[in-house]
Structures are given as C-alpha cells and as structure tokens.
Design a protein around this motif. Structure first.
Motif, PDB file in Angstrom:
ATOM      1  N   PHE A 362      -8.768  47.970  19.208  1.00  0.00           N
ATOM      2  CA  PHE A 362      -7.933  49.074  18.740  1.00  0.00           C
ATOM      3  C   PHE A 362      -6.449  48.746  18.982  1.00  0.00           C
ATOM      4  O   PHE A 362      -5.609  48.936  18.103  1.00  0.00           O
ATOM      5  N   ILE A 363      -6.176  48.207  20.181  1.00  0.00           N
ATOM      6  CA  ILE A 363      -4.789  47.859  20.510  1.00  0.00           C
ATOM      7  C   ILE A 363      -4.301  46.730  19.593  1.00  0.00           C
ATOM      8  O   ILE A 363      -3.200  46.789  19.047  1.00  0.00           O
ATOM      9  N   VAL A 364      -5.166  45.705  19.410  1.00  0.00           N
ATOM     10  CA  VAL A 364      -4.806  44.586  18.525  1.00  0.00           C
ATOM     11  C   VAL A 364      -4.552  45.109  17.108  1.00  0.00           C
ATOM     12  O   VAL A 364      -3.600  44.688  16.435  1.00  0.00           O
ATOM     13  N   ALA A 365      -5.406  46.046  16.683  1.00  0.00           N
ATOM     14  CA  ALA A 365      -5.260  46.600  15.326  1.00  0.00           C
ATOM     15  C   ALA A 365      -3.920  47.331  15.187  1.00  0.00           C
ATOM     16  O   ALA A 365      -3.241  47.193  14.159  1.00  0.00           O
ATOM     17  N   ILE A 366      -3.529  48.058  16.230  1.00  0.00           N
ATOM     18  CA  ILE A 366      -2.247  48.774  16.169  1.00  0.00           C
ATOM     19  C   ILE A 366      -1.091  47.771  16.063  1.00  0.00           C
ATOM     20  O   ILE A 366      -0.175  47.944  15.250  1.00  0.00           O
ATOM     21  N   VAL A 367      -1.176  46.701  16.883  1.00  0.00           N
ATOM     22  CA  VAL A 367      -0.124  45.673  16.832  1.00  0.00           C
ATOM     23  C   VAL A 367      -0.088  45.046  15.436  1.00  0.00           C
ATOM     24  O   VAL A 367       0.983  44.851  14.845  1.00  0.00           O
ATOM     25  N   ALA A 368      -1.289  44.746  14.899  1.00  0.00           N
ATOM     26  CA  ALA A 368      -1.365  44.142  13.559  1.00  0.00           C
ATOM     27  C   ALA A 368      -0.753  45.079  12.527  1.00  0.00           C
ATOM     28  O   ALA A 368       0.016  44.644  11.662  1.00  0.00           O
ATOM     29  N   VAL A 369      -1.067  46.365  12.645  1.00  0.00           N
ATOM     30  CA  VAL A 369      -0.530  47.348  11.697  1.00  0.00           C
ATOM     31  C   VAL A 369       0.997  47.339  11.755  1.00  0.00           C
ATOM     32  O   VAL A 369       1.671  47.305  10.721  1.00  0.00           O
ATOM     33  N   THR A 405       0.093  48.861  -2.606  1.00  0.00           N
ATOM     34  CA  THR A 405      -1.253  48.901  -2.025  1.00  0.00           C
ATOM     35  C   THR A 405      -2.056  47.665  -2.447  1.00  0.00           C
ATOM     36  O   THR A 405      -2.761  47.080  -1.625  1.00  0.00           O
ATOM     37  N   TRP A 406      -1.935  47.281  -3.708  1.00  0.00           N
ATOM     38  CA  TRP A 406      -2.647  46.082  -4.169  1.00  0.00           C
ATOM     39  C   TRP A 406      -2.221  44.860  -3.378  1.00  0.00           C
ATOM     40  O   TRP A 406      -3.056  44.020  -3.027  1.00  0.00           O
ATOM     41  N   GLU A 407      -0.938  44.749  -3.118  1.00  0.00           N
ATOM     42  CA  GLU A 407      -0.454  43.599  -2.340  1.00  0.00           C
ATOM     43  C   GLU A 407      -1.140  43.566  -0.977  1.00  0.00           C
ATOM     44  O   GLU A 407      -1.582  42.517  -0.509  1.00  0.00           O
ATOM     45  N   THR A 408      -1.204  44.746  -0.353  1.00  0.00           N
ATOM     46  CA  THR A 408      -1.844  44.814   0.966  1.00  0.00           C
ATOM     47  C   THR A 408      -3.330  44.506   0.861  1.00  0.00           C
ATOM     48  O   THR A 408      -3.879  43.784   1.696  1.00  0.00           O
ATOM     49  N   ILE A 409      -3.966  45.065  -0.175  1.00  0.00           N
ATOM     50  CA  ILE A 409      -5.418  44.852  -0.333  1.00  0.00           C
ATOM     51  C   ILE A 409      -5.716  43.364  -0.537  1.00  0.00           C
ATOM     52  O   ILE A 409      -6.595  42.803   0.114  1.00  0.00           O
ATOM     53  N   ILE A 410      -4.940  42.724  -1.423  1.00  0.00           N
ATOM     54  CA  ILE A 410      -5.211  41.304  -1.727  1.00  0.00           C
ATOM     55  C   ILE A 410      -5.079  40.458  -0.461  1.00  0.00           C
ATOM     56  O   ILE A 410      -5.972  39.682  -0.116  1.00  0.00           O
ATOM     57  N   ILE A 411      -3.979  40.663   0.233  1.00  0.00           N
ATOM     58  CA  ILE A 411      -3.731  39.835   1.425  1.00  0.00           C
ATOM     59  C   ILE A 411      -4.761  40.138   2.522  1.00  0.00           C
ATOM     60  O   ILE A 411      -5.266  39.229   3.187  1.00  0.00           O
ATOM     61  N   SER A 412      -5.121  41.421   2.667  1.00  0.00           N
ATOM     62  CA  SER A 412      -6.089  41.788   3.704  1.00  0.00           C
ATOM     63  C   SER A 412      -7.462  41.225   3.368  1.00  0.00           C
ATOM     64  O   SER A 412      -8.131  40.650   4.230  1.00  0.00           O
ATOM     65  N   SER A 456     -23.543  38.966  13.851  1.00  0.00           N
ATOM     66  CA  SER A 456     -24.009  40.344  13.748  1.00  0.00           C
ATOM     67  C   SER A 456     -23.512  40.982  12.457  1.00  0.00           C
ATOM     68  O   SER A 456     -22.333  40.917  12.130  1.00  0.00           O
ATOM     69  N   LEU A 457     -24.446  41.599  11.736  1.00  0.00           N
ATOM     70  CA  LEU A 457     -24.062  42.304  10.499  1.00  0.00           C
ATOM     71  C   LEU A 457     -23.137  43.470  10.827  1.00  0.00           C
ATOM     72  O   LEU A 457     -22.217  43.778  10.088  1.00  0.00           O
ATOM     73  N   THR A 458     -23.406  44.079  11.982  1.00  0.00           N
ATOM     74  CA  THR A 458     -22.547  45.184  12.417  1.00  0.00           C
ATOM     75  C   THR A 458     -21.124  44.670  12.634  1.00  0.00           C
ATOM     76  O   THR A 458     -20.152  45.330  12.261  1.00  0.00           O
ATOM     77  N   ALA A 459     -21.029  43.458  13.252  1.00  0.00           N
ATOM     78  CA  ALA A 459     -19.701  42.878  13.499  1.00  0.00           C
ATOM     79  C   ALA A 459     -18.980  42.637  12.184  1.00  0.00           C
ATOM     80  O   ALA A 459     -17.787  42.927  12.053  1.00  0.00           O
ATOM     81  N   MET A 460     -19.736  42.130  11.197  1.00  0.00           N
ATOM     82  CA  MET A 460     -19.102  41.857   9.899  1.00  0.00           C
ATOM     83  C   MET A 460     -18.708  43.164   9.220  1.00  0.00           C
ATOM     84  O   MET A 460     -17.620  43.287   8.651  1.00  0.00           O
ATOM     85  N   GLY A 461     -19.609  44.134   9.298  1.00  0.00           N
ATOM     86  CA  GLY A 461     -19.327  45.443   8.693  1.00  0.00           C
ATOM     87  C   GLY A 461     -18.116  46.091   9.334  1.00  0.00           C
ATOM     88  O   GLY A 461     -17.212  46.587   8.648  1.00  0.00           O
ATOM     89  N   SER A 462     -18.084  46.048  10.684  1.00  0.00           N
ATOM     90  CA  SER A 462     -16.956  46.684  11.366  1.00  0.00           C
ATOM     91  C   SER A 462     -15.663  45.910  11.087  1.00  0.00           C
ATOM     92  O   SER A 462     -14.586  46.497  11.022  1.00  0.00           O
ATOM     93  N   SER A 463     -15.777  44.586  10.885  1.00  0.00           N
ATOM     94  CA  SER A 463     -14.584  43.793  10.557  1.00  0.00           C
ATOM     95  C   SER A 463     -14.015  44.237   9.219  1.00  0.00           C
ATOM     96  O   SER A 463     -12.801  44.410   9.068  1.00  0.00           O
ATOM     97  N   ILE A 464     -14.906  44.427   8.244  1.00  0.00           N
ATOM     98  CA  ILE A 464     -14.452  44.856   6.914  1.00  0.00           C
ATOM     99  C   ILE A 464     -13.801  46.237   7.015  1.00  0.00           C
ATOM    100  O   ILE A 464     -12.761  46.501   6.413  1.00  0.00           O
ATOM    101  N   LEU A 465     -14.421  47.086   7.829  1.00  0.00           N
ATOM    102  CA  LEU A 465     -13.863  48.433   8.020  1.00  0.00           C
ATOM    103  C   LEU A 465     -12.469  48.353   8.648  1.00  0.00           C
ATOM    104  O   LEU A 465     -11.529  49.034   8.218  1.00  0.00           O
ATOM    105  N   VAL A 466     -12.354  47.468   9.660  1.00  0.00           N
ATOM    106  CA  VAL A 466     -11.055  47.321  10.330  1.00  0.00           C
ATOM    107  C   VAL A 466     -10.004  46.779   9.363  1.00  0.00           C
ATOM    108  O   VAL A 466      -8.875  47.269   9.316  1.00  0.00           O
ATOM    109  N   ILE A 467     -10.413  45.766   8.543  1.00  0.00           N
ATOM    110  CA  ILE A 467      -9.461  45.197   7.568  1.00  0.00           C
ATOM    111  C   ILE A 467      -8.964  46.312   6.657  1.00  0.00           C
ATOM    112  O   ILE A 467      -7.767  46.446   6.399  1.00  0.00           O
ATOM    113  N   THR A 468      -9.921  47.083   6.152  1.00  0.00           N
ATOM    114  CA  THR A 468      -9.561  48.145   5.208  1.00  0.00           C
ATOM    115  C   THR A 468      -8.608  49.137   5.859  1.00  0.00           C
ATOM    116  O   THR A 468      -7.571  49.489   5.285  1.00  0.00           O
ATOM    117  N   LEU A 469      -8.980  49.573   7.081  1.00  0.00           N
ATOM    118  CA  LEU A 469      -8.142  50.569   7.763  1.00  0.00           C
ATOM    119  C   LEU A 469      -6.753  50.015   8.071  1.00  0.00           C
ATOM    120  O   LEU A 469      -5.746  50.686   7.837  1.00  0.00           O
TER     121      LEU A 469
END
Lengths: 493, 231
Positions: A362-369, A405-412, A456-469
């Motif tokens: 969560f902290i890393v995600a905030i820094v990334a954001v 938004t597209w720019e962010t989506i493509i790069i993410s 872990s599929l959960t890890a991959m799923g949560s990664s995609i969720l984190v990327i999106t968020l």
C-alpha cells in the motif's frame, strides 16, 4: 475516435521516452515485487492452511467461551497459567447438534496440556500433549500422523505416542535410544489440581506431516490419562472433613518428627511410647485410597477443543456464524473460532506477514502514485499549447480526459505485464531451485525447511488490480490539470 | 446577412490588484463570405475580439452572436460543439499536433464529432482534395517537425477548412513566415474565400492582408477607430 485517442496517447509516450521509461520501470519493479511477494506468502499461507486444516485444526474450533485464545499447539496461550483450561460445557448436546449440520464432515475432540517427561533416571524432556479419542481423531485427520515405530493409540488403551523430536531429545539426554514399551513419567501442571504425575507406556513414536517447531513437540496421550493430568474430574475438592485421628496426626507432628533420624522418629518400627504412631498406623490410614480415587474419577465428557471438519472450506465463515448464533440462542457458554485462531504461531505469523506485506505494498503504491502523477503533470504542463489547440478546434473535455487516461492505461498495462512476467520468471526459478529456510523464524514463516513458491493466481489478479488502481488514481490529478487548460492558451502559443 | 454580430462588448482582465480594459464597448457586424481584417497595434484588443468571436473567450459585458447563437452563458460542451461546427482556427504558431502527420492533423477535427466524422473513404476523399489545394501532396505522411513554416501553415489552413466551417479565424497567420511565403498563404486563403465562400476574419499587422480585405476594422486602445467596407 478511440483510434485517434490511442494513436495520440501511444505516440506521445514514444515521443517522451525518458519520462515513459521512468514511470514504466517504477510500475514494473513494483508489480514484480508484488507478484513475487504475494506468491511467496500465498504459497506459504496455502500450505499452512491445507496442512493445519487437514491435519490438526479442522476448519472450525469449538471451545468454552471462557477460553481467551483457542491455541491448540500453545496451550499456555489459551488463558491464565494459574487457571485451569476451561472444558466445553454440555459437550454431548453440542457435538450432536454440530454433527447434524449437512456441511460438517467430521468432528474430533482434544484435551491439551504441557508436561515434562522423565525416562526413569536416564533422561528428561518436555512435550506438548494432545489427549485424543483415537477413532474420531484418525477419522478427522487420517493423513496427519506418520507412525515411525510402534502404533497409534487404540481405543481404551492407556499410553503415550511420543513425537520424533521429543523421543530424540530423551534419547540424547540418556545416551540411549528410547523405544515403544519403555515407560516414562509424565508431570503436568494445571491450575485446578496442581501437579499431576502419571507413568505411561510408550506405544509409538510419530512424526506430524509438514511439521513446524511447535508441532514437532506434540505427543499424543489417551484421553483418560490426559484428564487426570489436567485435573478434569467429576468431583472437586472443596473441603474435607477429617477424622479425629487424622486431625491428631496433622496437629501433633512437625517435619522433624516425620523425617528426623533419631531413634524417637515416628518411622521407628516399634512403639517406644504409648500413643505414638508406628508404620502400621500409617499403613492403616494411607492404605485406604477411596478418597483419592473418588476425586480422581475423570469426567468422560471433559474436552478442551472440538475440531470440526467441513466438506467445503468455503462454508467456514457461514458455519462459524451459524454455530455462534445457535450457542447464543441456546444460552451455551461456547464459542466457534476460525481455524487460524487455533493454529498457533506458524499460521498466525504467516497471516501477520501477509498483512504487513500488504501494508508495505500500500505504501509502495502510494509512492508510485505520487511519482507517476508528478511525471504526468509535468507532461501535461509541457503540452498546454497542444491541449489548448485541441480544445479550440473542437475537442471536448471528455476527449482530453480520455487522452491522458489512455496514456496512463497504456504505460501501466505494458510495464505492468512486463512486471508480472518478470515476477513469474523469478517465482519459477525460485520454485525450481527451492528456498532453504536457514533459521527457525523462516521455518515457522514458511512452514518447513525447504520452500518452493508457486506462482499465485491471486498474486497476479491482485497485481492487475493494483496496476489499474495506481493508473486510475495517478491520472486523476493530471487529468484535472489538463481539463483546466483553456482553449485561449492556444492563441498564446 | 451578418454571420457575426458584436454588440457593445467590453472585456476587462484582472492584472494583479488592478484591471486592464482590453475592449471598451465595441459593436460591429460581419457579413457571411467577408474577407475581413481586424487591424491595430499591439494591445489594441484585436486578439481579444478574435477570441470572443471564436467562442474561446467571453465578454465581460455586451453580446457576441455567431450564426444567430448568443455565446454568453453556454455550457462548455455546447460552446465547444458550436465552435467545432462554425469556426475554424489558424494560429500564428501553426499549433499542429506534433505526434500526428500532415494527413492525420487535417483529419483530426473531423474525428471529434459524429456530425463531421462520415466514413473513412468520405474523409479520405475530402482530405485528399484539401491536401491537393494547399499543395502538400508529397508531404502528407510527414510530421510537423519535418515541414517548413509555410508548409505547416498550409496544413493549418487545411485543418481549419476540413469541417467546412462558415468562419475561419486567423490570428496573425503570416507573423512567423517570410514575406514571400506569407503572400502565398494569403493568396491561398483568398482563393478558398472566393471558391468556398468561407468567411475569413484576420487579426493582423500585415498590410498585405489589410490591402486585399473587403472589410477592415481598425482598433486602438480597445475602441474601433475605423470600420470600413471596401468595394
């Protein structure tokens, strides 16, 4: 219109390669850490969960509601050491109800204790004791125990099954190998009846599946002896009426009289003076064990834990709620717990680590954001004229919003997928090599000595969720900056 | 028939703690098909008036009507739609989208609204015609940074015309061009004006434009000092 948006977004990213790479690498590293970390934790947690539910705890643990922590493997954690571990009240009624639930596969019961174990004068050790009913226990946990020597407990047969580690410890201290048939003195302490000692015959030596440091100390004892060791009896000692002889005995002698070595000792074989006790008198009093026997009648329904195995793990939360509602309605002082509450240090530590890792993410995600947002804002402010021109020649705010938004989506998505791929490769390599836990802490955390993480599929799923968020949140402010750009700015270019 | 009607327009800009009166009560009409020059020294208010006619700025008081629509009080989406339908822009610094090539830059405004999108072949036919008209057949796949100033302004002219607007606003269109190129650009715009009947409104210092205009409005200190229809 989507084509032109995508085209502009993609070309803008390529046009500003350095900025795109900075953001992209950050996303990639973050996602790689996420995939590897979550795969590690998920593999460990899943292994621990399967191991514990299948072999020790079941899906649900039922205890007296007086119990503070329903720890199966660390009985000293279950409450106050000075107080007795509470037994489940109205055990039969509760078991009967639980067994009628269609989602329940099996119910087993257990008494816990801690004891020192002494092998004659040869060696000493320490063990956690599980007092179990052999039939129901083996029905619930058929794969948990591997018998290395001898056999498991049989119904109605007294004895102890030592764990491999406890047996090893006794053998080491005795410099002689302990084996089934040998007898040990088991000394347990409990809050109600003080110290209890039982001599038990070793029936077998076992090893628990996927053992952890605390489970390696578990030895199994027949329930009758476990109840005596724990003071789980039907009759409690409140007050005792002494006969006049007993009062005279306790009131007229002191320790010197009893254990002194002079010829006038109470233990002299003959009577020197009229009215003194001789051995024959002691025998006549202590030879009668009826009172002791009365207070040693065990409670056949005295159990500390009931372990409930379900047909489907997904029913766990629902069943816990159902049981606790029933206990409340019936006014029973009983509580149903999730397996994790009783699983002990390993499972709880893994759970805690997962929470800690998620906080870190969560902290890393905030820094990334913040970094992505900042870079995007710079990118937007560099393009004020371009965006202003687009607005002037007819682009609505929605177009500008989608472009950023597209720019962010493509790069993410692009760098996020690279991060997932890199994470998968790392997990694959580590899984193939195997990760050796070098110390006890790591063994506890990883549930064993050699750990092979699985993707872990959960890890991959949560990664995609984190990327999106991260992508969505990081684009919010730059989008708002872009939307504030007036078409007039085009004229000022 | 007036395609633009400006009535008693004032425009005040805040500048720190003070205010600047950029336009001080200006009124005029522009007839459809005119080739009109709004001339005057720097700070006379010509760009401000052009911005208000182009619906990218609003008057502090007074009214601006474009093609019979009052621009005051419109929502952003509505005024953007009006701008897209009625007005084309040619900027002093060309203002092309750097990541799009010549063809894509010209096509871009067509894609912004359903009403102008048409089919891909319809778009191609019309853009090919415009590219030919502005003399950039050989440069259609080039990016703006691969073109000269004159070529860029030709792209901007084609882009301004691609949605077939009734009005094209040109803010100092020759300011960044050499005189020969500038004259060629003016001739091109005059030709489009005559062939397509598009109204051209310039804000300019360039005497060449003023000389060929059929309507000249001269400004000084935010006021009209001359409003002259020629011929």
């Amino acid at each position: 219109m989507e084509n032109v948006l995508l085209k502009i977004a993609l070309r803008n990213l390529l046009e500003h390669k350095t900025k795109s790479l900075i953001i992209g690498m950050l996303i990639m590293i973050g996602i790689t850490i996420l995939v590897v970390g979550n795969s590690f934790i998920d593999t460990a947690a899943k292994g621990i969960e399967e191991n514990y539910i299948s072999n020790y705890t079941g899906n649900i643990i039922v205890t007296s509601s007086e119990m503070e922590v329903p720890s199966l493997t660390m009985p000293m954690m279950s409450g106050d050491l000075e107080a007795a571990t509470p037994i489940i009240p109205q055990y039969n009624e509760i078991k009967q109800y639980i067994e009628t639930l269609p989602q329940v596969r099996n119910v087993a019961e257990q008494i816990d204790g801690l004891a020192s174990i002494k092998w004659e004068e040869k060696g000493e050790g320490f063990s956690i004791l599980f007092g179990v009913e052999p039939e129901s226990y083996m029905r619930s946990f058929p794969d948990g125990i591997t018998i290395l020597e001898g056999q498991f407990l049989q119904v109605g047969e007294p004895g102890i099954i030592l764990s491999k580690e406890v047996a090893q410890s006794l053998s080491d201290s005795a410099n002689e190998e302990i084996k089934p048939g040998d007898k040990v003195l088991v000394t347990a302490m409990n809050g109600t009846s003080g110290t209890k000692i039982r001599e038990l015959t070793i029936i077998g030596i076992h090893e628990l599946k996927g053992s952890s440091p605390e489970l390696e100390m578990v030895s199994y004892v027949d329930p009758e002896n476990m109840r005596i060791l724990n003071g789980i009896t039907l009759n409690t000692i409140d007050s005792v009426d002494l006969s006049s002889d007993e009062e005279a005995l306790l009131g007229s002698v002191d320790e010197d009289d009893l254990f002194g070595s002079d010829e006038n000792s109470l233990f002299s074989e003959t009577s020197n003076n009229e009215g003194e006790f001789v051995l024959d008198d002691w025998d006549s009093i202590l030879g009668d064990t009826s009172i002791r026997d009365f207070y040693n009648v065990t409670n056949p329904d005295g159990w500390h834990f009931m372990m409930v195995r379900l047909n489907n793990i997904k029913d766990t939360d629902k069943t816990i709620a159902q049981l606790n509602n029933y206990f409340e309605e019936q006014d029973l002082e009983v509580k149903a717990w999730d397996w994790i509450d009783g699983a002990g240090m390993s499972a709880q530590l893994a759970n805690t680590m997962k929470i800690a890792f998620n906080i870190l993410i969560f902290i890393v995600a905030i820094v990334a954001v913040i970094i992505i947002m900042n870079t995007l804002v710079i990118s937007v402010t560099e393009r004020i004229g371009e965006i202003g021109t687009m607005r002037a020649i007819g682009a609505r705010k929605g177009f500008v919003r989608m472009m950023i938004t597209w720019e962010t989506i493509i790069i993410s998505v692009f760098f996020g997928l690279l991060g997932i791929a890199l994470g998968a490769i790392i997990v694959g390599i580590m899984g193939a090599i195997g990760f050796t836990a070098s110390n006890m802490f790591m063994q506890v955390l990883l549930g064993g000595t050699v750990f092979r993480p699985l993707l872990s599929l959960t890890a991959m799923g949560s990664s995609i969720l984190v990327i999106t968020l991260v992508g969505i949140i990081a684009s919010l402010y730059p989008v708002s900056v872009a939307l504030k750009i007036s078409p007039v700015t085009a004229m000022n270019e | 028939m007036a395609i633009v009607s400006v009535k008693d327009v004032h425009k005040i800009y805040p500048l720190g703690k003070t205010e600047v009166l950029a336009v001080n009560g200006v009124s005029f009409d522009i007839t459809a098909g005119d080739f009109i020059s709004i001339a005057g020294p720097s700070g006379s208010g010509k760009s401000t008036i052009l911005n208000m006619i182009g619906c990218i700025d609003t008057p502090t008081s007074g009214t601006v009507e474009i093609d019979g629509t009052l621009t005051s009080g419109m929502k952003d989406d509505d005024i953007t739609r009006l701008r897209h339908r009625v007005v084309g822009f040619i900027f002093q610094s060309f203002n092309l989208v750097p990541v799009l090539n010549v063809y894509e830059n010209i096509e871009f405004p067509m894609l912004l609204d359903k009403s102008t999108r048409g089919t891909k072949s319809e778009r191609k036919e019309w853009i090919d015609y415009l590219v030919g008209e502005v003399g950039l057949d050989k440069w259609r796949d080039h990016k703006p940074n691969e073109l000269s100033g004159g070529q860029r302004q030709r792209v901007a002219i084609a882009r301004a015309l691609v949605t077939k607007p009734q009005i094209v606003l040109a803010d100092e269109p020759t300011a960044n061009l050499d005189s020969v190129t500038g004259e060629a650009i003016i001739e091109l715009m005059k030709k489009v004006n005559q062939d397509m009947g598009t109204t051209f409104i310039f804000s300019t210092h360039d005497q060449t434009i003023v000389d060929i205009a059929d309507h000249v409005i001269r400004l000084k200190d935010g006021l009209i000092i001359k409003n002259e229809r020629i011929g």
